[in-house]
Each structure stands twice: as C-alpha cells, then as structure tokens.
Design a protein around this motif. Sequence first.
Motif, PDB file in Angstrom:
ATOM      1  N   PRO A  88       0.789  -1.235   0.000  1.00  0.00           N
ATOM      2  CA  PRO A  88       0.000   0.000   0.000  1.00  0.00           C
ATOM      3  C   PRO A  88       0.820   1.284   0.000  1.00  0.00           C
ATOM      4  CG  PRO A  88       0.117  -0.849   2.219  1.00  0.00           C
ATOM      5  CD  PRO A  88       0.853  -1.834   1.348  1.00  0.00           C
ATOM      6  N   GLY A  89       2.102   1.216  -0.298  1.00  0.00           N
ATOM      7  CA  GLY A  89       2.915   2.413  -0.372  1.00  0.00           C
ATOM      8  C   GLY A  89       3.320   2.938   0.989  1.00  0.00           C
ATOM      9  N   HIS A  90       4.011   4.062   1.003  1.00  0.00           N
ATOM     10  CA  HIS A  90       4.422   4.681   2.257  1.00  0.00           C
ATOM     11  C   HIS A  90       3.184   5.165   3.014  1.00  0.00           C
ATOM     12  CE1 HIS A  90       6.891   6.822   5.119  1.00  0.00           C
ATOM     13  NE2 HIS A  90       6.253   7.947   4.871  1.00  0.00           N
ATOM     14  N   GLY A  91       3.063   4.794   4.247  1.00  0.00           N
ATOM     15  CA  GLY A  91       1.899   5.160   5.048  1.00  0.00           C
ATOM     16  C   GLY A  91       0.913   4.029   5.203  1.00  0.00           C
ATOM     17  N   GLY A  92       0.926   3.042   4.287  1.00  0.00           N
ATOM     18  CA  GLY A  92       0.137   1.826   4.442  1.00  0.00           C
ATOM     19  C   GLY A  92      -1.370   1.992   4.384  1.00  0.00           C
ATOM     20  N   VAL A  93      -1.878   3.011   3.653  1.00  0.00           N
ATOM     21  CA  VAL A  93      -3.326   3.253   3.617  1.00  0.00           C
ATOM     22  C   VAL A  93      -3.966   2.717   2.345  1.00  0.00           C
ATOM     23  CG1 VAL A  93      -5.132   5.016   3.630  1.00  0.00           C
ATOM     24  CG2 VAL A  93      -3.093   5.302   5.061  1.00  0.00           C
ATOM     25  N   PHE A  94      -3.326   2.906   1.208  1.00  0.00           N
ATOM     26  CA  PHE A  94      -3.938   2.622  -0.087  1.00  0.00           C
ATOM     27  C   PHE A  94      -3.446   1.283  -0.627  1.00  0.00           C
ATOM     28  CE2 PHE A  94      -3.539   7.268   0.360  1.00  0.00           C
ATOM     29  CZ  PHE A  94      -4.892   7.582   0.420  1.00  0.00           C
ATOM     30  N   GLY A  95      -4.114   0.222  -0.194  1.00  0.00           N
ATOM     31  CA  GLY A  95      -3.700  -1.127  -0.562  1.00  0.00           C
ATOM     32  C   GLY A  95      -4.286  -1.607  -1.873  1.00  0.00           C
ATOM     33  N   GLN A  96      -4.161  -2.910  -2.102  1.00  0.00           N
ATOM     34  CA  GLN A  96      -4.584  -3.484  -3.379  1.00  0.00           C
ATOM     35  C   GLN A  96      -6.086  -3.357  -3.600  1.00  0.00           C
ATOM     36  OE1 GLN A  96      -3.092  -7.493  -3.657  1.00  0.00           O
ATOM     37  NE2 GLN A  96      -0.984  -6.889  -3.200  1.00  0.00           N
ATOM     38  N   ALA A  97      -6.885  -3.565  -2.548  1.00  0.00           N
ATOM     39  CA  ALA A  97      -8.338  -3.462  -2.695  1.00  0.00           C
ATOM     40  C   ALA A  97      -8.747  -2.036  -3.045  1.00  0.00           C
ATOM     41  CB  ALA A  97      -9.026  -3.907  -1.407  1.00  0.00           C
ATOM     42  N   TRP A  98      -8.115  -1.067  -2.398  1.00  0.00           N
ATOM     43  CA  TRP A  98      -8.413   0.328  -2.719  1.00  0.00           C
ATOM     44  C   TRP A  98      -7.992   0.643  -4.155  1.00  0.00           C
ATOM     45  CZ3 TRP A  98      -5.205   4.173  -4.472  1.00  0.00           C
ATOM     46  CH2 TRP A  98      -5.766   5.451  -4.563  1.00  0.00           C
ATOM     47  N   PHE A  99      -6.816   0.189  -4.551  1.00  0.00           N
ATOM     48  CA  PHE A  99      -6.301   0.467  -5.893  1.00  0.00           C
ATOM     49  C   PHE A  99      -7.251  -0.099  -6.945  1.00  0.00           C
ATOM     50  CE2 PHE A  99      -3.768  -0.031  -9.667  1.00  0.00           C
ATOM     51  CZ  PHE A  99      -2.814   0.990  -9.616  1.00  0.00           C
TER      52      PHE A  99
END
Length: 495
Positions: free
Chosen positions: A234-245
């Motif tokens: 989910p990138g730096h910060g760990g918020v936007f993971g695969q499901a969000w993408f």
Amino acid sequence: MSSAAVATTIFGAFMVGTVALGLLAVRGRRAEGGGGLAEWSVGGRSLGTVFIWVLMAGESYTSFSYLGAAGWGYNYGAPVLYVVAYMSCGYAVGYVVGPLLWAYAKKHGLVGITDMVAHRYGRPWLGALVALLATVFLLPYIQLQITGMGVVVSTISYGAISLNWAYFLAFAVTTGFVVVSGLRGSAWVSVLKDVLVIVTLALLAIYVPLHYFDGYGHFFDRIVNEKSDWLTLPGHGGVFGQAWFASTTVLNSLTVVIFPTTVAGYLGARSADTLRRNAMLLPAYNVLLFVPMLLGMAAVFVVPGLVGADSNLALFKLVVDSLPAWTVGLIGVAAALSSIVPMAVFMLVIGTMWGRSVLALVPGLRVRQKAASQVVVIVAGALALLMTYTVPNTLVRLSLISYEGMAQLLPLLLLGLVWRRVTLVGGLAGLAVGVGTVCGFVFTDHDPVWGVNAGIVALGVNLAVTLALSYAGPKGAEPVGEDALARDPFDDVRV
C-alpha cells in the motif's frame, strides 16, 4: 534582468498568446452561422481526431499532473499509479460509451448530460436537478485548478507575485478565455499546451536524475535500498492497498466516461469514428504521467521534510533551485496551461448545463441560452475564486467526493440509456441513496471503507435500489420508446 523578471516575462507573453490563439480559433465561425450555443459549447460538433485527442488529453493532464502526481509520488509512492490505471481503463470503456452518447446527443440536438437525462425521462426539471448536483461536484475542480495555477505562478516568479494575486490572475485569464473562445478555443490551446508539456517533461526526465543522482541507475538503487516501501502497495503510510487500488480504478474508469467535461469532448467530435480512434490513441498520453510521479519520488531525497500541502511543490522545488530562469518560465507556462485548459472546460460545462437545463426553464431566457451560459461561467469562476480565498478547506473536502459523487449518476444516465426498464422513481431513489451514502462515508472519515473506495460501495447500493424499484414499477411506464436507446450503426458513420 532578475530571474523573477525573466520567468514572469516569458509567462506573461505566453498568456497573451493563449488568449490570442483562442480568439483566432473562433474567427470566422460566427460569420458562417456558428455563433450559437452548440458552436460555443461543443465546437459545432466538428472537431476531428487530432483536436479531440489533444482536448481530452488536456482534460486529463491538469495541474494535478505537475503538482498532485508529484506530491502523491513524494508522499505515498506506488499508489499514485492508480491515475494511469483508471485513465487507461476509462479510454477502453469510452471506446463503447463515447459513440453511444455522441449518437444519442446528435440525433436529438443535445449538448450535455443534463439534456440527455431530461430527454430520456421526459422531465425538464430532472435536467435542472442534475445540473445543480453536477455543479457541486465540478466547482471543487475549478477551485483546485485556480489553486494549482496560482501556486505555479507564485513559484516561478520567485515569490514576486503573491498567491492571492496569482489566484486572481488564474481566474481572470481563464474566464476571459472561455467566454470568448468556447470549446474550439480550448482545443486549439491544447495543441500548444501538449507541445510544451512534452518538451518540458522530457527535459526534466533527463535533467533531474543526471543532476541530482548521476543517472537513473543510482536513483533507482537509492529508492530500492532506502525507500522500498514507496515501490509497492500500500505504499508509504500503508493506507492505499490493493483493494483500494482495484476498486478506485474500476470506479473512476466508469465515472470518467460520463463526467460532464468528458462528454463535452465526446459531443464536440465530427463523428463517432473519431471517438473510436481517439480512444485508441489516448492511452499513449499516459506515458507522460510517469515523469512527475518519478520526480516526486526523487524529491524525497533532494527536498525531504515537505508535509501537507507543501508536498505538492516537490517538483517545482527541484526546478526553481537548479534551472535557469527562462527554463523555469517555460515549465511554468506548461503547468499553467495544464490548469487553463481543464478549468476552461469545467467552467464551459457548468455554463452550458445551467444555460440549457436551468435558466432555459425561464421563458425570457430560453432564446438567450448562449448569453445566459456565458454569464454563468463568470459567476461559477467568481464563486470558486471567492471560496479559494475564504473557505478553501470546504472545497478541498468536497473534492474528495467529486468522482465518487459523480459516479452515482451512472445508473440514472448510462443504464437508463441502454435499458428501457429503468424508471424515473428507481433512478432518482438510487441517486439519492448513493450520494447520501458516499457523503456519509467521506464526511465521517471512513473513506476507504473496509479497505475499498467508498464510492464503489455507494454505487453498489445505488444500483441495487435502482434495479429493485425499476423492476417493482409498472412495466413500460417510463421509457420513451426507441429513443431510449442510442443507436450508432457502423455502416452509417461519417469518417
């Protein structure tokens, strides 16, 4: 001559040239009988493949590409690639949807989504309702483009022009431009913008890695070894993971094809086949988006510590401190034009929606739709400028639900055009529930929800309500016969 004087002189000269180019674009059209609303709002439905390509690319390549994409790359890394993903998928969807909307609008003399909804359900007031809702979701984009262009102008002037004056300059130039030139002028200026964008991004793609890292090899080595979390979800910060993408890509790729500004580009085309060619060519433009994304990650090493809104200046921090003033001026012009073109189309669409679907309901204004639309353009731009000065956080908050809110029009508009059973009650109830759901999630800080984009959850609820009530309603009560379906036979397309 100081660096500020050089950069601002170059910028000013190009702004004057931009307005002149817009005037040149419409010269002679009025004499040919092209001075009406259709000419102003959709270019007289006469734009060919090249102009449609640069116009629609211009809508997608905004100041966000210079500021936001670099800022997201700086803050999060890999999640910013959702922009490339949804645009590419959206062009594929547009290959089918664009010609459908174009054919329906041309057949019935329509100039926007509010016209289409009003015609499909036979309710003029419904077009006015959709115009009001769409305006709420589009105004934040105008404000964000004013803010983006203002930041660019203030930065390339080395602080000589204050942000407040830069905001006003962005509003004044764009409003004057769109009132006189309409969609055709935006298409012509998009050609100039694209040339400058390609040249300046190519320069930066070569210069920044060589100047700061001795080449891409050392740059990528540092990312892998020191900032590896920027390279994966989910990138730096760990918020936007695969499901969000995945959910954001799906939602935005469906929404972008019915976005009022996209539809304005569709309806300006000379033929449906122009749109099909355009859908095949547009993904190539997305290659440019990788440059600001990479440069944003490069800025993590060069200008560390940028937080909040300052992270959006990551790209320009690299530019202003190391390049000569004339180069800074050209890059600023490219970024400013990347604000002017989409902002002009947003304002044009709002003006057209209100002139055609709201003010036209007043008998005295029905014969003055173009003039009424131009007045609305000025009012909309002034409102966005006022909000920029007074309560910017309100519009920033609204910008979070712009795409997610517009997505809730999908069942009412797109499903309604391809399926006769969709009823007015079902479509309106689904729209109300969908907008309410997405606002509830966003304004209570629950977006993403369960790891996915809140907009797609709201769209699922919207669709369920629309289908349930449409099935429950009397069969054949709402549709308007064959007109409910847009038709575009391939053997009847003008090439």
